[in-house]
Design an enzyme around this catalytic site. Structure first.
Site, PDB file in Angstrom:
ATOM      1  N   LYS A  77      -7.446   7.755 -17.447  1.00  0.00           N
ATOM      2  CA  LYS A  77      -6.606   6.661 -16.936  1.00  0.00           C
ATOM      3  C   LYS A  77      -5.456   7.222 -16.098  1.00  0.00           C
ATOM      4  CE  LYS A  77      -7.653   3.441 -20.644  1.00  0.00           C
ATOM      5  NZ  LYS A  77      -7.391   3.056 -22.022  1.00  0.00           N
ATOM      6  N   GLN A 120      -2.834   2.645 -26.436  1.00  0.00           N
ATOM      7  CA  GLN A 120      -4.236   3.003 -26.676  1.00  0.00           C
ATOM      8  C   GLN A 120      -4.623   2.652 -28.115  1.00  0.00           C
ATOM      9  OE1 GLN A 120      -6.407   4.367 -24.253  1.00  0.00           O
ATOM     10  NE2 GLN A 120      -7.940   3.964 -25.818  1.00  0.00           N
ATOM     11  N   ASP A 158      -3.385  -4.915 -20.695  1.00  0.00           N
ATOM     12  CA  ASP A 158      -4.626  -5.041 -21.459  1.00  0.00           C
ATOM     13  C   ASP A 158      -4.956  -6.512 -21.721  1.00  0.00           C
ATOM     14  OD1 ASP A 158      -6.167  -2.833 -22.011  1.00  0.00           O
ATOM     15  OD2 ASP A 158      -4.978  -2.188 -23.742  1.00  0.00           O
TER      16      ASP A 158
END
Ligand code: NAD
Length: 297
Positions: free
Chosen positions: A54, A98, A121
């Site tokens: 990422k 994460q 997200d």
């Protein structure tokens, strides 16, 4: 029939190219560089790989990448303090924590502490509610990537029968909402669904997000249907070693489907591309700039 392969790798490269072009433009015109902060707690090897890739792709599209690596024993209070700091930082437009988090941390509490405008997200309860009511939101990256591929392949999805297998908050449920938003008739199947094969057989679009290797077989698929395989499963190879497979039995499904995404090289690369697209969208919204076309719903 042999299915058209929907090349997620190429599609994702195109999306990242569009993001990079837009980033360069807002840098030149407004002096703003979108920034993505990724928070990793602990040393889970798979999470470390995701975070590294990422970070690399964030920099490649011209954005700032901020990585915060915390040790596995980090307290909830310390993690919430970091999130508060990132929420207040004007250079950070997107925040991603994460998952999974170590067991002693409350994931819901942590996710809901993120400023919804920076929740790239799309897991914050506000964004879930906005998506569910058809309002502008941050859309979870994996289902967003699936929708982009479906829209590009079909044009309009209106009136199509879609079956989503899996009802997770991360993939299944938001995928169903997005398909409903595009006027599909949507069925959500899950572990307690009876006669799954019969239900899948009526679908024009099948999205499999289960986590069971090669579960969906070709005789479940309506001829000509589009099959989107979200699953990522590692299985043993007969001659030693392992390989990645999806939730779909690719070989048998590709004989019947009209189009299919492979694993690897399908949904996976689109997920990260959509994370970058969401970061750009968040940046444009916070600065009152036009949003990039075609990179969000
Ligand atoms: P999850 O474990 O949270 O949810 C799995 C869902 O599958 C559940 O809703 C469950 O009801 C359903 N299910 C389980 N067994 C079933 C069965 N026999 N029949 C029908 N439904 C069944 O998983 P998730 O987070 O939604 O992920 C699903 C898969 O997608 C995993 O393989 C995961 O690794 C993968 N994934 C891939 C990406 C990507 O970027 N490609 C992103 C997220 C998840």
């Amino acid at each position: 029939m042999t299915a058209t392969v929907i090349d997620g790798k190429a599609f994702a490269a195109k999306v990242r190219g569009q993001v990079a072009t837009h980033v360069a433009r807002i840098k030149a015109d407004h002096g703003i560089t979108p920034g993505l902060a990724v928070v990793l707690v602990g040393e889970d090897p798979a999470s470390q790989v995701y975070v590294r890739s990422k970070g690399k792709l964030t920099v490649e599209v011209g954005m700032n990448s901020y990585e915060h690596k915390l040790d596995a024993e980090t307290s909830q209070a310390d993690l919430l303090a970091l999130i508060a700091q990132l929420n207040a930082d004007p250079d950070v437009h997107g925040i991603l924590v994460q998952l999974p988090l170590p067991k002693h941390l409350n994931e819901d509490l942590v996710i809901n502490a993120i400023d919804p405008a920076k929740d790239v997200d799309g897991f914050h309860i506000s964004n879930v509610g906005l998506l569910g009511t058809g309002q502008k939101s941050m859309v979870p990256c994996t289902p967003l990537g699936c929708l982009m591929m479906l829209r590009t392949h079909h044009g309009s999805l209106s009136g199509m029968e879609a079956v989503v297998i899996g009802r997770s908050n991360i993939v299944g449920k938001p995928m169903a909402q997005l398909l409903l938003g595009d006027s599909c008739t949507v069925t959500v199947a899950h572990s307690r669904t009876r006669d799954l094969a019969d239900i899948v057989r009526r679908a024009d679009i099948v999205v499999a997000a289960v986590g069971r290797p090669q579960m969906v077989s070709g005789d479940w698929i309506k001829p000509g249907a589009t099959v989107i395989d979200v699953g990522i499963n590692r299985i043993d190879k007969p001659d030693g070693g392992t390989r990645l497979v999806g939730d779909v039995d690719y070989d048998s499904c590709a004989q019947v489907a009209g189009a299919i995404t492979p694993v690897p090289g399908g949904v996976g690369p689109m997920t990260i591309a959509c994370l970058l697209a969401n970061t750009l969208t968040a940046c444009c919204r916070s600065a009152g700039l036009d949003e990039p076309q075609g990179l969000t719903v």
